[in-house]
Design a protein around this motif. Structure first.
Motif, mmCIF file in Angstrom:
data_model
loop_
_atom_site.group_PDB
_atom_site.id
_atom_site.type_symbol
_atom_site.label_atom_id
_atom_site.label_comp_id
_atom_site.label_asym_id
_atom_site.label_seq_id
_atom_site.Cartn_x
_atom_site.Cartn_y
_atom_site.Cartn_z
ATOM 1 N N ALA A 295 7.332 6.317 5.167
ATOM 2 C CA ALA A 295 6.648 5.772 6.186
ATOM 3 C C ALA A 295 6.700 4.848 6.503
ATOM 4 O O ALA A 295 6.286 5.115 7.462
ATOM 5 N N SER B 191 0.838 -1.291 0.095
ATOM 6 C CA SER B 191 0.045 0.022 -0.123
ATOM 7 C C SER B 191 1.072 1.321 0.213
ATOM 8 O O SER B 191 0.541 2.002 -0.175
ATOM 9 N N GLN B 192 1.760 1.153 0.470
ATOM 10 C CA GLN B 192 2.876 2.550 0.309
ATOM 11 C C GLN B 192 3.669 2.625 -0.774
ATOM 12 O O GLN B 192 3.502 4.433 -1.169
ATOM 13 N N CYS B 193 3.247 1.239 -1.839
ATOM 14 C CA CYS B 193 4.654 2.283 -2.479
ATOM 15 C C CYS B 193 2.816 2.474 -4.047
ATOM 16 O O CYS B 193 3.114 3.111 -4.925
ATOM 17 N N ARG B 194 1.723 1.784 -3.778
ATOM 18 C CA ARG B 194 0.868 2.106 -4.380
ATOM 19 C C ARG B 194 0.565 3.918 -3.528
ATOM 20 O O ARG B 194 0.211 4.828 -5.157
ATOM 21 N N LYS B 195 0.446 3.614 -3.417
ATOM 22 C CA LYS B 195 0.006 5.580 -2.166
ATOM 23 C C LYS B 195 1.578 6.325 -3.122
ATOM 24 O O LYS B 195 1.143 7.592 -3.563
ATOM 25 N N GLN B 196 2.634 5.675 -2.893
ATOM 26 C CA GLN B 196 4.044 6.922 -3.592
ATOM 27 C C GLN B 196 3.650 6.999 -4.785
ATOM 28 O O GLN B 196 3.976 8.406 -5.184
ATOM 29 N N GLY C 178 1.078 6.270 -7.469
ATOM 30 C CA GLY C 178 -0.629 5.970 -7.641
ATOM 31 C C GLY C 178 -0.838 4.798 -8.266
ATOM 32 O O GLY C 178 -1.828 4.095 -8.860
#
Ligand SMILES: [Zn+2]
Ligand SMILES: [Zn+2]
Length: 126
Positions: A59, A28-33, A35
């Motif tokens: 993060a 989820s962190q890579c997806r948030k950062q 997109g």
């Protein structure tokens, strides 16, 4: 030898030697950062040279994430005490000749896409 840059060109980098473990991270962190999910290869710090200002964001205490302060491109991932740096495959210039070796943290992937193809998938990371 790999060369790459951020979107605006303020940050450029060169990585020598063989790329290791090109992988796509669905956490989820890579997806948030990023997109979406984020793909990177691992390069020893000694083989990486970076020019331009990189801003870092942690993060979690385990790692920090490097991005261009002007255009926001997510370029680097650096584990605490890790001798390697993860470099965004999407930031590389020209043909890379690389093939993803694995998908990691697929347990955290978004529900709006499926992962196709024969590339190994790991629920977390091993
Ligand atoms: Zn930039
Ligand atoms: Zn991730």
């Amino acid at each position: 030898m790999y060369q790459g840059s951020c979107l605006c060109g303020s940050v450029t980098f060169t990585a020598r030697g063989a790329a290791r473990d090109p992988a796509a991270c669905h956490c989820s962190q890579c997806r948030k950062q990023s997109g979406h999910f984020w793909a990177a290869m691992q390069v020893p710090d000694a083989d990486l040279s970076v020019t331009g200002e990189v801003r870092w964001y942690a993060a979690t205490p385990a790692a920090r994430r490097g991005f261009c302060p002007t255009c926001g491109s997510f370029l680097f991932w650096k584990g605490h005490d890790d001798p390697d740096t993860g470099i965004a495959l999407g930031a590389l210039d020209g043909p890379t000749g690389l093939t993803l070796a694995r998908h990691i943290f697929v347990a955290d992937k978004g529900d709006y896409y499926e992962i196709h193809g024969g590339v190994p998938q790991e629920e977390q990371e091993t």
